[in-house]
Design a protein around this motif. Structure first.
Motif, PDB file in Angstrom:
ATOM      1  N   ASP A  92     -11.015   5.009  -5.943  1.00 35.21           N
ATOM      2  CA  ASP A  92     -10.476   5.963  -6.901  1.00 35.21           C
ATOM      3  C   ASP A  92     -10.158   7.285  -6.231  1.00 35.21           C
ATOM      4  O   ASP A  92      -9.116   7.881  -6.494  1.00 35.21           O
ATOM      5  CB  ASP A  92     -11.465   6.193  -8.041  1.00 35.21           C
ATOM      6  CG  ASP A  92     -11.645   4.950  -8.902  1.00 35.21           C
ATOM      7  OD1 ASP A  92     -10.715   4.107  -8.911  1.00 35.21           O
ATOM      8  OD2 ASP A  92     -12.690   4.826  -9.543  1.00 35.21           O
ATOM      9  N   THR A  93     -11.053   7.755  -5.359  1.00 35.01           N
ATOM     10  CA  THR A  93     -10.792   9.016  -4.672  1.00 35.01           C
ATOM     11  C   THR A  93      -9.647   8.858  -3.688  1.00 35.01           C
ATOM     12  O   THR A  93      -8.856   9.779  -3.514  1.00 35.01           O
ATOM     13  CB  THR A  93     -12.051   9.522  -3.943  1.00 35.01           C
ATOM     14  OG1 THR A  93     -12.481   8.534  -3.018  1.00 35.01           O
ATOM     15  CG2 THR A  93     -13.163   9.842  -4.917  1.00 35.01           C
TER      16      THR A  93
ATOM     17  N   ALA B  39      -6.440   8.994  -5.734  1.00 40.49           N
ATOM     18  CA  ALA B  39      -6.172  10.362  -6.177  1.00 40.49           C
ATOM     19  C   ALA B  39      -5.660  11.202  -5.011  1.00 40.49           C
ATOM     20  O   ALA B  39      -4.702  11.977  -5.165  1.00 40.49           O
ATOM     21  CB  ALA B  39      -7.435  10.989  -6.763  1.00 40.49           C
TER      22      ALA B  39
ATOM     23  N   LYS C 251      -1.951  12.890  -4.578  1.00 41.56           N
ATOM     24  CA  LYS C 251      -1.829  14.320  -4.291  1.00 41.56           C
ATOM     25  C   LYS C 251      -0.975  14.537  -3.038  1.00 41.56           C
ATOM     26  O   LYS C 251      -0.093  15.404  -3.016  1.00 41.56           O
ATOM     27  CB  LYS C 251      -3.227  14.922  -4.084  1.00 41.56           C
ATOM     28  CG  LYS C 251      -3.240  16.374  -3.716  1.00 41.56           C
ATOM     29  CD  LYS C 251      -4.659  16.854  -3.454  1.00 41.56           C
ATOM     30  CE  LYS C 251      -4.652  18.224  -2.829  1.00 41.56           C
ATOM     31  NZ  LYS C 251      -5.965  18.616  -2.367  1.00 41.56           N
TER      32      LYS C 251
END
Length: 119
Positions: free
Chosen positions: A79-80, A83, A87
């Motif tokens: 998930d990180t 993300a 970004k």
């Protein structure tokens, strides 16, 4: 037939390297040529690897390092990563727009300078 003293060495790439290269080239918006250039390989080689990958010639793990995969490998890291990737893509798009704008500005200034010297 002449004998070569220093024959040209053929580089051997691991299955893992080939698989990662193929996966990088399959990301949306990425061209084979860009990935090949970043990895220092010929684009034709990467295209051939992509074809071989589709045909199932590259296992998920290299035969020499084949280990059973752990079934419970869930963590918050994907998930990180997603993300962060989102970004970075957004920032990359913004930076591309900035570069395009600066190029246009540079062309405009050059045109102004040419017009000023013509008069």
């Amino acid at each position: 037939m002449p004998r070569y003293n220093n024959p040209k060495k053929t580089r051997q790439y691991s299955f893992e390297f080939k698989r990662k290269a193929v996966e990088m080239s399959q990301e949306p918006g990425v061209q084979v040529q860009e990935v090949a250039q970043r990895l220092g390989i010929h684009p034709f080689m990467l295209s051939r690897w992509r074809k071989e990958y589709r045909e199932g010639l590259y296992p998920l793990r290299s035969p020499s390092k084949a280990k059973p995969l752990k079934k419970s490998r869930k963590s918050a890291k994907p998930d990180t990563d997603n993300a962060e990737l989102k970004k970075l893509r957004k920032e990359n798009g913004r930076l591309k727009l900035e570069v395009d704008l600066l190029k246009k500005w540079q062309r405009f200034l050059a045109e102004q300078q040419r017009n000023a010297t013509d008069s």
